[in-house]
Motif scaffolding. Structure first.
Motif, PDB file in Angstrom:
ATOM      1  N   ARG A 111      47.221  51.513 108.636  1.00 32.93           N
ATOM      2  CA  ARG A 111      47.070  52.104 107.310  1.00 32.93           C
ATOM      3  C   ARG A 111      46.411  53.484 107.432  1.00 32.93           C
ATOM      4  N   GLU A 141      48.110  57.026 106.334  1.00 33.05           N
ATOM      5  CA  GLU A 141      47.476  57.910 105.357  1.00 33.05           C
ATOM      6  C   GLU A 141      47.214  59.287 105.950  1.00 33.05           C
ATOM      7  N   ARG A 153      50.443  61.239 105.936  1.00 37.04           N
ATOM      8  CA  ARG A 153      50.754  61.758 104.597  1.00 37.04           C
ATOM      9  C   ARG A 153      49.859  62.954 104.260  1.00 37.04           C
ATOM     10  N   ARG A 154      48.586  62.876 104.615  1.00 36.82           N
ATOM     11  CA  ARG A 154      47.647  63.972 104.355  1.00 36.82           C
ATOM     12  C   ARG A 154      48.067  65.231 105.105  1.00 36.82           C
ATOM     13  N   GLU A 188      47.135  56.037  97.549  1.00 42.98           N
ATOM     14  CA  GLU A 188      47.889  54.845  97.922  1.00 42.98           C
ATOM     15  C   GLU A 188      48.203  54.043  96.656  1.00 42.98           C
TER      16      GLU A 188
END
Length: 163
Positions: free
Chosen positions: A58, A62, A65-66, A91
């Motif tokens: 996870r 993340e 995506r950042r 999320e």
């Protein structure tokens, strides 16, 4: 922009597509003209691949995506833009995240992928869901099939409401 003054914020939903990059470019230009800030939202959900050895956590998802979001914002904003841009990775489903982020905002800006009606019925449309549930004006930037025409000399860009 005063803290909590949501009418001075343009919220933009991005997903890594060319259409969402076009929406972000439009929002940054509009924010510069209207003296607003831009809040960019990249919603995502964690869906690990089943099986051993996939190696995707996870936190890694993340972080990816950042990184994508930061790169997009840097590309669109440039180094000389006076517009305050705040980028958030959330999320959640896109429609839920954008609904919360745009509540009370000046507007919500989204890119249209140009999917046909049959595909939209099968997979749903974030844009359609946002249009139905938004509590602020929604601007949809259409997917381009050709390069835009350059503006005619002596014309001003449109800054009023889009219908």
């Amino acid at each position: 922009m005063a803290a909590g003054d949501r009418k001075d914020v343009i919220v933009v939903g991005v997903d890594g597509s060319q259409a969402s990059a076009a929406a972000l470019r439009w929002a940054v230009r509009e924010a510069a003209l209207s003296h607003r800030g831009v809040h960019v939202v990249r919603a995502w959900t964690f869906d690990p691949l089943p099986g051993p050895g996939t190696g995707l956590s996870r936190q890694r998802a993340e972080a990816d995506r950042r990184r994508e979001l930061d790169h997009l914002v840097a590309d669109v904003r440039g180094e000389t833009s006076p517009v305050e841009v705040v980028a958030k990775v959330v999320e959640d489903t896109p429609s839920a995240a954008l609904g919360r982020a745009s509540d009370g905002a000046a507007m919500l800006v989204l890119g249209s992928h140009g999917h046909n009606r049959v595909l939209r019925l099968l997979v749903g449309s974030v844009t359609e869901q946002c249009l139905r549930a938004a509590t602020c004006p929604v601007v949809v930037i259409p997917a381009r099939t050709r390069a835009p025409r350059p503006p005619e000399s002596g014309t001003e860009p449109l800054t009023g409401p889009l219908l």
